[in-house]
Design an enzyme around this catalytic site. Structure first.
Site, PDB file in Angstrom:
ATOM      1  N   PRO A 106     -49.048  19.528 -18.721  1.00 44.37           N
ATOM      2  CG  PRO A 106     -49.201  18.447 -16.661  1.00 44.37           C
ATOM      3  CD  PRO A 106     -48.671  19.674 -17.320  1.00 44.37           C
ATOM      4  CD  GLU A 149     -48.091  20.500  -8.176  1.00 43.29           C
ATOM      5  OE1 GLU A 149     -47.277  19.651  -7.783  1.00 43.29           O
ATOM      6  OE2 GLU A 149     -49.083  20.226  -8.876  1.00 43.29           O
ATOM      7  NE  ARG A 166     -37.607  11.763 -37.369  1.00 39.37           N
ATOM      8  CZ  ARG A 166     -38.531  11.480 -38.294  1.00 39.37           C
ATOM      9  NH1 ARG A 166     -39.614  12.250 -38.395  1.00 39.37           N
ATOM     10  NH2 ARG A 166     -38.382  10.469 -39.120  1.00 39.37           N
ATOM     11  CG  ASP A 170     -41.943  10.138 -40.247  1.00 34.85           C
ATOM     12  OD1 ASP A 170     -41.220  10.822 -39.547  1.00 34.85           O
ATOM     13  OD2 ASP A 170     -42.998  10.548 -40.763  1.00 34.85           O
TER      14      ASP A 170
END
Ligand SMILES: Nc1cc(-c2ccc3ccn(Cc4ccccc4)c3c2)n[nH]1
Length: 243
Positions: free
Chosen positions: A88, A115, A158, A173
């Site tokens: 994060p 964590e 991709r 895209d």
């Protein structure tokens, strides 16, 4: 491209072998190896975590186990690898990141749980000349790195030649021109009394291109004004500004 993933939940990465990516693997466009971190434990409990120094909630993943695992998995001097650690607290993973990584020969992903991983594992890898990218896939908190790896591997794979049936898809895209994609339609022409916009059913390709650009600008202004701000001054022409 060779991709290695180290995790305590190898089955979490099984979706990579399904559908489009599974076919790319079968066709040899991509190689994916998933490793169980517990293979590098030596105790009967196969412990991979321990309490955090300094106290606080949760557990931290032990450096010894990760160190031995990455020693083995990264031990390919002929194939320089980039070590990717989802967290994060990472730098944002973006389409630009996906394009940059698509040019790499090898990516190694370290999936943390609890964590996170003892910081010294990353320090040690960098000290040994390994490129280490700590990346976040968004401002929300997951339980571990595996889902983030699924997201990033799909976004990178991709872009590899031959993976997408229609290469124009990747080139055109969302984000490729800095804007969000506008609305799409297919048959029937009218569905539940909702009609496809007339311009898309006509044959005027210039008008269709203009309409699509206008809808992309409109949607980007409405949903992601930050993307518009990030575009250079020359990115929008007069017609765009009038849209
Ligand atoms: N974008 C993004 C990435 C993650 C992520 C990635 C790897 C791990 C490993 C453990 N956790 C749980 C965790 C919760 C809070 C604080 C630190 C770690 C992870 C979360 N969440 N969100």
């Amino acid at each position: 491209m060779r991709i290695d993933v180290v995790t305590i939940f190898p089955s979490y990465l099984q979706p990579l072998r399904e559908a489009l990516l599974g076919r790319a693997i079968d066709r040899g466009l991509l190689e994916v190896a998933v490793h169980d971190l517990r293979d590098w434990t030596h105790d009967v409990h196969q412990a991979v975590d321990d309490s955090p120094y300094g106290g606080g909630p949760g557990m931290v993943m032990r450096p010894q186990v990760w160190g031995e695992a990455l020693d083995d998995v990264l031990a390919t001097p002929d194939l320089p690898a980039r070590l990717v650690v989802p967290t994060p607290a990472g730098r944002p993973f973006t389409q630009a990141t996906a394009h940059a990584w698509a040019a790499e020969e090898r990516l190694v992903f370290a999936c943390g749980r609890y964590e996170g991983i003892d910081e010294r594992v990353l320090l040690d890898a960098r000290a040994r000349g390994i490129t280490v990218d700590e990346v976040s896939i968004g401002d929300y908190v997951l339980v571990g790195g595996e889902v983030a790896v699924l997201v990033m591997v799909e976004a990178v794979a991709r872009l590899l030649p031959g993976v997408l049936g229609n290469p124009r898809s990747a080139a055109e895209d969302s984000f490729s021109d800095g804007l969000l994609e506008g609305p799409s339609y297919t048959r029937p022409e009218v569905w539940r009394e909702l009609a496809v916009p007339d311009v898309l059913r006509g044959g005027n390709h210039a008008a269709i291109a203009r309409w699509r650009r206008d809808r992309a600008l409109e949607r980007t202004r409405d949903r992601r004004p930050d993307l518009l701000d990030a575009l250079g001054p020359d990115a929008l022409d007069a017609a765009d500004r009038a849209a």
